[in-house]
Design an enzyme around this catalytic site. Sequence first.
Site, mmCIF file in Angstrom:
data_model
loop_
_atom_site.group_PDB
_atom_site.id
_atom_site.type_symbol
_atom_site.label_atom_id
_atom_site.label_comp_id
_atom_site.label_asym_id
_atom_site.label_seq_id
_atom_site.Cartn_x
_atom_site.Cartn_y
_atom_site.Cartn_z
ATOM 1 N N ASP A 125 0.810 -1.220 0.000
ATOM 2 C CA ASP A 125 0.000 0.000 0.000
ATOM 3 C C ASP A 125 0.845 1.271 0.000
ATOM 4 O O ASP A 125 0.518 2.249 -0.663
ATOM 5 C CB ASP A 125 -0.965 -0.010 1.189
ATOM 6 N N SER A 177 -5.197 -7.664 10.313
ATOM 7 C CA SER A 177 -5.173 -6.391 9.616
ATOM 8 C C SER A 177 -6.208 -6.487 8.508
ATOM 9 O O SER A 177 -6.127 -7.351 7.637
ATOM 10 C CB SER A 177 -3.781 -6.143 9.045
HETATM 11 N N1 ARG Z 1 -2.288 -8.003 -0.017
HETATM 12 C C1 ARG Z 1 -3.317 -7.128 -0.444
HETATM 13 C C2 ARG Z 1 -2.760 -6.079 -1.335
HETATM 14 O O1 ARG Z 1 -1.598 -5.815 -1.298
HETATM 15 C C3 ARG Z 1 -4.106 -6.589 0.702
HETATM 16 C C4 ARG Z 1 -3.522 -5.460 1.455
HETATM 17 C C5 ARG Z 1 -4.389 -5.118 2.583
HETATM 18 N N2 ARG Z 1 -3.948 -3.945 3.280
HETATM 19 C C6 ARG Z 1 -4.041 -3.845 4.593
HETATM 20 N N3 ARG Z 1 -3.642 -2.740 5.095
HETATM 21 N N4 ARG Z 1 -4.502 -4.805 5.349
HETATM 22 O O2 ARG Z 1 -3.476 -5.500 -2.089
#
Ligand code: ARG
Length: 422
Positions: A125, A177
């Site tokens: 992210d 999370s």
């Molecule tokens: N692995 C997934 C992605 O990179 C989900 C990320 C989820 N983010 C979080 N902050 N829990 O798109």
Amino acid sequence: MAKDKVVLAYSGGLDTSCCIRWLQIEKNLDVIAVVGEIGQEHGDLQKIQEKAMKMGALDCRVVDMRKTFADDFLTKEIAANGLYEEKYPLISALSRPLLSQYCVQIAHDTGAKYIAHGCTGKGNDQVRFETSIEMLDPDIQVIVPVREWDFKTRPEEMEWAQKHGAIVPTTKASPYSIDENMFGRSIECGILENPWNEPPKDIWKKTVDPADAPDTPTTLTLGFKQGIPTAINGEEMDLVTLISKMDEIAGENGYGRLDVVENRLVGLKSRECYEAPGALAIITAHKALEDLCLERELLHEKSLLEQKWATNVYNGQWFGPLMQCMNAFIQTSQRYVTGEVRMDLYKGTCTVTGRKSDYSLYDYRLATYDREDNFDHDAAAGFCELYSLPAKTWAANRRAMRSKTSAKANTQAKANAQGLSK
Ligand code: ARG
């Protein structure tokens, strides 16, 4: 003298709440918090806003981003059948460029020089935020408090919060999370970090356990116009509503759970659970309609491009030049993807049972084995002959070479035998 301003992508959680105070204390900045309403389960947005203001934010804007998300992001996602590593419908990856876009716009409106986010240094992210912001306005500087402060543990962070007036969530922290929006939920961490552990039942919110789903299938038709879903059972609706209806119907039937190990951009493998009932049902239907309406060469080329498209979105390239060109290709491909798909949702499955379109390339008279058949069978003979010519030439050559070597081996064997008997 007025302080410089920073726009913070704010969720109301522990990290971004600490960010507000940290940016004020450590960076001497005025904070403009931005809360995106993107269809997540969020409790009271007004309370989140009040909290930010109580912590001394200059402003806290709650922005309903759902329509933009649907119209500018999800239409493209659906057209591209975007599934990272052929599985994950890019839930979180799609929302970061959306949030970035709003943060940049608000930075421009308010004259802020900085944007801050609360993502950790191990995930995708952060990359998506920073790459998006960089592409939208390279003059904006990104601040990442989570990478700068040195709390080793959650209790350490809580202690800092207490000391410095950060108002943190009072609800018990989830052991996972979770990231969520109208296209689905991403669940990671906690006991899921061992990929052998079965996902606990309590992680799922949008889907029932397939074993508990109704014993009869729910049948529905999904209507598309130029690759965009527009109607359920003939009833037209906007995309935001349609996705949430599909979520409900597919979720009730236990469809839409994923449990995967995926490759993060930052190099590590992670175990992720997702639930995206509506999203996955829509993509399944969309693919079925494309099978009917897209000419073979285009369909095959597009499916190769789709994987590249999904990887690019996953990797935070939403606003990049390659995405723009790929989107142009995909958009053109959707011109005739208009029609209806019927499907059954049943105990964790989604099965396409029919498809129709005015632009269908399925030709009954070409396909039938009945009397109406008008396929040119004579042409087939010539076609097969020429199509297999390269292979035939190859096979003939190999056979000739084999018999040559075995003749040689025979002669050699004979000579050897004679030699031995002497
Ligand atoms: N692995 C997934 C992605 O990179 C989900 C990320 C989820 N983010 C979080 N902050 N829990 O798109």
